[in-house]
Design an enzyme around this catalytic site. Sequence first.
Site, short mmCIF file in Angstrom:
data_model
loop_
_atom_site.label_atom_id
_atom_site.label_comp_id
_atom_site.label_asym_id
_atom_site.label_seq_id
_atom_site.Cartn_x
_atom_site.Cartn_y
_atom_site.Cartn_z
N TYR A 171 -8.07 4.41 -0.39
CA TYR A 171 -6.80 4.98 0.05
C TYR A 171 -6.13 5.75 -1.09
O TYR A 171 -5.78 6.93 -0.94
CB TYR A 171 -5.91 3.84 0.54
CG TYR A 171 -4.59 4.24 1.15
CD1 TYR A 171 -4.52 4.76 2.44
CD2 TYR A 171 -3.40 4.06 0.44
CE1 TYR A 171 -3.30 5.10 3.01
CE2 TYR A 171 -2.18 4.39 1.01
CZ TYR A 171 -2.13 4.91 2.29
OH TYR A 171 -0.90 5.23 2.84
N GLN A 235 6.86 -9.48 -7.38
CA GLN A 235 6.55 -8.02 -7.32
C GLN A 235 7.61 -7.34 -6.45
O GLN A 235 8.18 -7.97 -5.55
CB GLN A 235 5.13 -7.78 -6.77
CG GLN A 235 4.89 -8.06 -5.30
CD GLN A 235 4.49 -9.50 -5.00
OE1 GLN A 235 4.95 -10.43 -5.65
NE2 GLN A 235 3.64 -9.70 -4.01
P1 NAD Z 1 -0.38 3.89 11.23
O1 NAD Z 1 -1.64 3.16 10.91
O2 NAD Z 1 0.58 3.29 12.17
O3 NAD Z 1 -0.71 5.34 11.79
C1 NAD Z 1 -1.85 6.06 11.41
C2 NAD Z 1 -2.35 6.82 12.64
O4 NAD Z 1 -3.47 7.62 12.26
C3 NAD Z 1 -2.85 5.87 13.74
O5 NAD Z 1 -2.37 6.33 14.98
C4 NAD Z 1 -4.36 5.98 13.65
O6 NAD Z 1 -5.01 5.69 14.86
C5 NAD Z 1 -4.54 7.43 13.20
N1 NAD Z 1 -5.78 7.69 12.47
C6 NAD Z 1 -6.31 7.00 11.43
N2 NAD Z 1 -7.45 7.60 11.03
C7 NAD Z 1 -7.63 8.68 11.81
C8 NAD Z 1 -8.63 9.70 11.89
N3 NAD Z 1 -9.69 9.71 11.06
N4 NAD Z 1 -8.51 10.66 12.83
C9 NAD Z 1 -7.46 10.65 13.69
N5 NAD Z 1 -6.48 9.71 13.68
C10 NAD Z 1 -6.58 8.75 12.74
O7 NAD Z 1 0.31 4.20 9.82
P2 NAD Z 1 1.73 4.85 9.50
O8 NAD Z 1 2.51 3.86 8.75
O9 NAD Z 1 2.29 5.49 10.68
O10 NAD Z 1 1.29 5.97 8.44
C11 NAD Z 1 1.18 7.34 8.81
C12 NAD Z 1 0.83 8.15 7.57
O11 NAD Z 1 1.83 8.00 6.58
C13 NAD Z 1 -0.49 7.77 6.93
O12 NAD Z 1 -1.15 8.93 6.49
C14 NAD Z 1 -0.08 6.94 5.75
O13 NAD Z 1 -1.00 7.01 4.69
C15 NAD Z 1 1.24 7.58 5.37
N6 NAD Z 1 2.11 6.65 4.65
C16 NAD Z 1 2.78 5.67 5.34
C17 NAD Z 1 3.56 4.78 4.64
C18 NAD Z 1 4.36 3.72 5.34
O14 NAD Z 1 4.99 2.90 4.64
N7 NAD Z 1 4.42 3.65 6.64
C19 NAD Z 1 3.66 4.86 3.24
C20 NAD Z 1 2.92 5.84 2.58
C21 NAD Z 1 2.17 6.74 3.30
N1 UDP Z 2 2.70 -9.10 0.89
C1 UDP Z 2 3.05 -10.44 0.99
N2 UDP Z 2 2.81 -11.08 2.17
C2 UDP Z 2 2.28 -10.47 3.25
C3 UDP Z 2 1.94 -9.10 3.16
C4 UDP Z 2 2.17 -8.46 1.96
O1 UDP Z 2 3.56 -11.05 0.04
O2 UDP Z 2 2.10 -11.14 4.29
C5 UDP Z 2 2.99 -8.41 -0.36
C6 UDP Z 2 1.84 -7.59 -0.93
O3 UDP Z 2 1.00 -8.39 -1.74
C7 UDP Z 2 2.58 -6.54 -1.71
C8 UDP Z 2 3.87 -6.30 -0.91
O4 UDP Z 2 4.01 -7.46 -0.10
O5 UDP Z 2 2.93 -7.03 -2.99
C9 UDP Z 2 3.83 -5.07 -0.03
O6 UDP Z 2 2.63 -5.14 0.73
P1 UDP Z 2 2.28 -4.09 1.86
O7 UDP Z 2 0.89 -4.41 2.32
O8 UDP Z 2 3.36 -4.06 2.87
O9 UDP Z 2 2.33 -2.68 1.14
P2 UDP Z 2 1.74 -2.09 -0.25
O10 UDP Z 2 1.15 -3.20 -1.06
O11 UDP Z 2 0.72 -1.10 0.16
O12 UDP Z 2 2.92 -1.51 -0.91
#
Ligand code: NAD
Ligand code: UDP
Length: 347
Positions: A171, A235
């Site tokens: 990722y 964290q």
């Molecule tokens: P999510 O998993 O709910 O949504 C991702 C969507 O993409 C899903 O509908 C999934 O089916 C689709 N998808 C995955 N791989 C695919 C592919 N190869 N082709 C077509 N569709 C595909 O996640 P989200 O939280 O809505 O995240 C959306 C975007 O934002 C992602 O790119 C993620 O990396 C980015 N992002 C989200 C967060 C967050 O906190 N939510 C933080 C950083 C980045």
């Molecule tokens: N985390 C946790 N319990 C859970 C899920 C996540 O303590 O059930 C912690 C995880 O280890 C991280 C933080 O919460 O330190 C945020 O995790 P998340 O998976 O939401 O996002 P990311 O690590 O990608 O920021």
Amino acid sequence: MHYMKNVLSGNLDKFVEKDKVLRVPGIPKRILVTGGAGFLGSHLCELLLEAGHEVICADNFSTGLRRNIEPLKRFDRFSLVAHDIVQPIDLEVDEIYNLACPASPPHYQADPIHTTKTCVLGSLNMLELAARYGARILQASTSEVYGDPQVHPQVESYWGNVNPFGPRSCYDEGKRCAETLFFDFHKAHQVAIKVVRIFNTYGPRMRPDDGRVVSNFIVQALKGEDITIYGDGSQTRSFCFVDDLIDGFIRVMASPASLTGPINLGNPGEFTIGELAEQVIELTGSRSKIAYRPLPVDDPRQRRPDISLAERELGWRPEVELAAGLVRTIDHFEVLLTQSDEFMEVA
Ligand code: NAD
Ligand code: UDP
């Protein structure tokens, strides 16, 4: 939301002075949202449709849900293409929001090679589409590009501290390579790019089995199960409510072409995971107990966005405090819970 609807519909008269960087978008546009059935994507599709645009959602439903896009079917300007962006697609569009990618660590680690392909080949396919039709394209990048950051808070100029072959690398490195592709297409083919680095965002429509911390804690609290803190809970993360983030997306897309990013979008409020657990227990009135579990490999110690660039260039700053956003997210999961049998049925 009232403000955003005016921005989106071009009714900017009374807002122009407030925010000079916003331009009036042409209405309607034909907009492709990859990952539109996901958590963020479905909110974005809904807002764009409400503003009068034609929206095409392309999704492979690996983590997205059909029920997320069910409310969108009332718009005849909405269409769904079941498609994996790892494969090319030909759609004539004005704008592309490239959100397709699993975002939760358990989901993106389930098939890490496909995650890298989605980030890299998927971005390549979308950039080629943007180049072909002169479309503006926004990439949903991530705070994960900073890895386990040694600069705090994280500024866009920080290059990050990322393990290239750990469990999070598919990722983190995939998203980093996607950024490289975006900037190279901009330089080589003058593609109008927007790269946003999203920090942990939460809200309604997260899956109950998503695996990210906010949804895990709320579901556990509502079911009276142990709240699983990984590590000692010291964290930190910064949590942005979904409405604020989508507002940021729209502003970035509408900003002048010179603003390519990368640009941080997130809420600068910083909380330990232990503090988050306490808030969730208090707001749900749950009797759940805390249970400590091993910290995952390469789990970042701290996260907080420096959003001065977004504030300066977009006039954007999140408005929803953590407690208020949690209440709205808890409401969402409570409704799912009352549909009892279907609570964990996610497809
Ligand atoms: P999510 O998993 O709910 O949504 C991702 C969507 O993409 C899903 O509908 C999934 O089916 C689709 N998808 C995955 N791989 C695919 C592919 N190869 N082709 C077509 N569709 C595909 O996640 P989200 O939280 O809505 O995240 C959306 C975007 O934002 C992602 O790119 C993620 O990396 C980015 N992002 C989200 C967060 C967050 O906190 N939510 C933080 C950083 C980045
Ligand atoms: N985390 C946790 N319990 C859970 C899920 C996540 O303590 O059930 C912690 C995880 O280890 C991280 C933080 O919460 O330190 C945020 O995790 P998340 O998976 O939401 O996002 P990311 O690590 O990608 O920021």
